[in-house]
Design a protein around this motif. Structure first.
Motif, mmCIF file in Angstrom:
data_model
loop_
_atom_site.group_PDB
_atom_site.id
_atom_site.type_symbol
_atom_site.label_atom_id
_atom_site.label_comp_id
_atom_site.label_asym_id
_atom_site.label_seq_id
_atom_site.Cartn_x
_atom_site.Cartn_y
_atom_site.Cartn_z
ATOM 1 N N LEU A 5 31.410 -0.832 -19.423
ATOM 2 C CA LEU A 5 32.376 -1.172 -18.392
ATOM 3 C C LEU A 5 32.744 -2.645 -18.462
ATOM 4 C CD1 LEU A 5 30.559 0.496 -15.351
ATOM 5 C CD2 LEU A 5 32.404 1.493 -16.712
ATOM 6 N N THR A 6 33.984 -2.947 -18.149
ATOM 7 C CA THR A 6 34.387 -4.339 -17.987
ATOM 8 C C THR A 6 33.872 -4.821 -16.632
ATOM 9 O OG1 THR A 6 36.462 -3.781 -16.915
ATOM 10 C CG2 THR A 6 36.491 -3.941 -19.331
ATOM 11 N N THR A 7 34.004 -6.099 -16.380
ATOM 12 C CA THR A 7 33.574 -6.654 -15.096
ATOM 13 C C THR A 7 34.330 -6.008 -13.934
ATOM 14 O OG1 THR A 7 33.078 -8.747 -16.196
ATOM 15 C CG2 THR A 7 33.209 -8.788 -13.805
ATOM 16 N N ASP A 8 35.637 -5.809 -14.111
ATOM 17 C CA ASP A 8 36.435 -5.193 -13.043
ATOM 18 C C ASP A 8 36.022 -3.743 -12.780
ATOM 19 O OD1 ASP A 8 37.886 -7.495 -12.532
ATOM 20 O OD2 ASP A 8 39.467 -6.964 -13.961
ATOM 21 N N TYR A 16 30.959 -4.825 -5.591
ATOM 22 C CA TYR A 16 30.809 -6.278 -5.564
ATOM 23 C C TYR A 16 32.075 -6.867 -6.157
ATOM 24 C CZ TYR A 16 25.828 -6.723 -4.456
ATOM 25 O OH TYR A 16 24.624 -6.723 -3.832
ATOM 26 N N ASP A 17 32.469 -8.025 -5.691
ATOM 27 C CA ASP A 17 33.624 -8.713 -6.238
ATOM 28 C C ASP A 17 33.342 -9.120 -7.689
ATOM 29 O OD1 ASP A 17 35.103 -11.708 -6.410
ATOM 30 O OD2 ASP A 17 36.277 -10.086 -5.486
ATOM 31 N N SER A 18 34.355 -9.068 -8.524
ATOM 32 C CA SER A 18 34.202 -9.447 -9.940
ATOM 33 C C SER A 18 33.653 -10.855 -10.084
ATOM 34 C CB SER A 18 35.545 -9.361 -10.670
ATOM 35 O OG SER A 18 36.038 -8.069 -10.647
ATOM 36 N N ARG A 19 34.120 -11.731 -9.237
ATOM 37 C CA ARG A 19 33.669 -13.125 -9.298
ATOM 38 C C ARG A 19 32.180 -13.236 -8.972
ATOM 39 N NH1 ARG A 19 36.634 -18.085 -6.156
ATOM 40 N NH2 ARG A 19 35.233 -19.702 -6.895
ATOM 41 N N THR A 20 31.711 -12.465 -8.012
ATOM 42 C CA THR A 20 30.288 -12.459 -7.660
ATOM 43 C C THR A 20 29.454 -11.971 -8.837
ATOM 44 O OG1 THR A 20 30.811 -12.069 -5.341
ATOM 45 C CG2 THR A 20 28.569 -11.531 -6.048
ATOM 46 N N ILE A 21 29.929 -10.944 -9.520
ATOM 47 C CA ILE A 21 29.214 -10.430 -10.684
ATOM 48 C C ILE A 21 29.110 -11.520 -11.748
ATOM 49 C CG2 ILE A 21 29.308 -8.777 -12.606
ATOM 50 C CD1 ILE A 21 30.615 -6.806 -10.586
ATOM 51 N N ARG A 22 30.222 -12.188 -12.040
ATOM 52 C CA ARG A 22 30.240 -13.219 -13.085
ATOM 53 C C ARG A 22 29.414 -14.442 -12.712
ATOM 54 N NH1 ARG A 22 35.661 -11.729 -13.384
ATOM 55 N NH2 ARG A 22 36.214 -13.432 -11.986
ATOM 56 N N GLU A 23 29.486 -14.876 -11.455
ATOM 57 C CA GLU A 23 28.869 -16.140 -11.066
ATOM 58 C C GLU A 23 27.452 -16.025 -10.517
ATOM 59 O OE1 GLU A 23 31.556 -18.143 -8.444
ATOM 60 O OE2 GLU A 23 33.111 -18.310 -9.993
ATOM 61 N N ARG A 24 27.111 -14.897 -9.898
ATOM 62 C CA ARG A 24 25.793 -14.794 -9.259
ATOM 63 C C ARG A 24 24.863 -13.774 -9.894
ATOM 64 N NH1 ARG A 24 25.955 -16.360 -3.061
ATOM 65 N NH2 ARG A 24 27.403 -18.083 -3.269
ATOM 66 N N LYS A 26 25.297 -12.117 -13.115
ATOM 67 C CA LYS A 26 25.142 -12.220 -14.569
ATOM 68 C C LYS A 26 24.135 -13.321 -14.892
ATOM 69 C CE LYS A 26 28.224 -14.082 -17.500
ATOM 70 N NZ LYS A 26 27.365 -14.994 -18.157
ATOM 71 N N ASP A 27 23.194 -12.991 -15.730
ATOM 72 C CA ASP A 27 22.130 -13.880 -16.202
ATOM 73 C C ASP A 27 21.040 -14.176 -15.177
ATOM 74 O OD1 ASP A 27 23.225 -14.024 -18.764
ATOM 75 O OD2 ASP A 27 24.507 -15.711 -18.202
ATOM 76 N N SER A 28 21.127 -13.613 -13.965
ATOM 77 C CA SER A 28 20.006 -13.727 -13.043
ATOM 78 C C SER A 28 19.462 -12.339 -12.736
ATOM 79 C CB SER A 28 20.409 -14.437 -11.751
ATOM 80 O OG SER A 28 21.399 -13.707 -11.068
ATOM 81 N N VAL A 29 20.345 -11.398 -12.452
ATOM 82 C CA VAL A 29 19.955 -10.010 -12.186
ATOM 83 C C VAL A 29 20.359 -9.124 -13.365
ATOM 84 C CG1 VAL A 29 20.308 -8.034 -10.657
ATOM 85 C CG2 VAL A 29 20.157 -10.335 -9.699
ATOM 86 N N LEU A 30 21.565 -9.330 -13.850
ATOM 87 C CA LEU A 30 22.070 -8.572 -14.995
ATOM 88 C C LEU A 30 21.852 -9.416 -16.252
ATOM 89 C CD1 LEU A 30 25.407 -7.357 -13.368
ATOM 90 C CD2 LEU A 30 23.244 -6.122 -13.537
ATOM 91 N N LEU A 31 21.025 -8.923 -17.149
ATOM 92 C CA LEU A 31 20.594 -9.711 -18.295
ATOM 93 C C LEU A 31 21.245 -9.248 -19.598
ATOM 94 C CD1 LEU A 31 16.813 -9.718 -17.364
ATOM 95 C CD2 LEU A 31 18.521 -11.463 -16.827
ATOM 96 N N GLU A 32 21.601 -10.228 -20.421
ATOM 97 C CA GLU A 32 22.212 -9.923 -21.709
ATOM 98 C C GLU A 32 21.224 -9.176 -22.593
ATOM 99 O OE1 GLU A 32 24.837 -11.996 -25.245
ATOM 100 O OE2 GLU A 32 23.902 -13.280 -23.745
ATOM 101 N N GLY A 33 21.703 -8.140 -23.252
ATOM 102 C CA GLY A 33 20.861 -7.315 -24.105
ATOM 103 C C GLY A 33 20.220 -6.155 -23.364
ATOM 104 N N ILE A 34 20.153 -6.235 -22.059
ATOM 105 C CA ILE A 34 19.609 -5.152 -21.242
ATOM 106 C C ILE A 34 20.736 -4.506 -20.445
ATOM 107 C CG2 ILE A 34 18.048 -4.547 -19.350
ATOM 108 C CD1 ILE A 34 16.287 -6.914 -20.270
ATOM 109 N N HIS A 35 21.440 -5.301 -19.660
ATOM 110 C CA HIS A 35 22.498 -4.798 -18.782
ATOM 111 C C HIS A 35 23.899 -5.009 -19.335
ATOM 112 C CE1 HIS A 35 19.088 -5.693 -16.001
ATOM 113 N NE2 HIS A 35 19.340 -4.440 -15.686
ATOM 114 N N TYR A 36 24.040 -5.929 -20.262
ATOM 115 C CA TYR A 36 25.357 -6.160 -20.847
ATOM 116 C C TYR A 36 25.243 -6.661 -22.276
ATOM 117 C CZ TYR A 36 25.063 -11.261 -20.010
ATOM 118 O OH TYR A 36 24.699 -12.580 -20.008
#
Length: 76
Positions: A5-8, A16-24, A26-36
Motif C-alpha cells: 500500500l502507498t501511504t495514502d 490516520y492522516d498520511s502526514r501522521t504516518i510519515r512523520e510520527r 514511520k521509523d518509530s512504530v512502522l519499521l523498514e524491512g518489517i512494515h514497509y
C-alpha cells in the motif's frame, strides 16, 4: 502473497492522516524491512498490509507484557 500500500492507501485503512504516518509512525512504530519497503532502493515507500494488520491485532489486545533480555516478561 503481500499487499503493498502507498501511504495514502494505508491512511484510509487505519484512519490516520498520511502526514501522521510519515512523520510520527514511520521509523518509530512502522519499521523498514518489517512494515514497509523501499522498492529498488528508491524514495517511494510501500507498506506491507499483512504485517501492519498483525501488529494492530497484537497491540489492540491490551497485552501489557514487556519482553525482557533474559527471555522472560514483565507484566506491567
Amino acid at each position: 502473497m503481500c499487499t503493498y500500500l502507498t501511504t495514502d492507501e494505508l491512511s484510509s485503512r487505519i484512519r490516520y492522516d498520511s502526514r501522521t504516518i510519515r512523520e510520527r509512525l514511520k521509523d518509530s512504530v512502522l519499521l523498514e524491512g518489517i512494515h514497509y519497503v523501499r522498492p529498488f532502493g528508491r524514495r517511494k515507500i510501500l507498506y506491507i498490509w499483512e504485517r501492519i494488520e498483525e501488529d494492530l491485532g497484537v497491540f489492540s489486545t491490551g497485552n501489557t507484557t514487556i519482553p525482557m533480555a533474559s527471555g522472560g516478561v514483565c507484566r506491567g
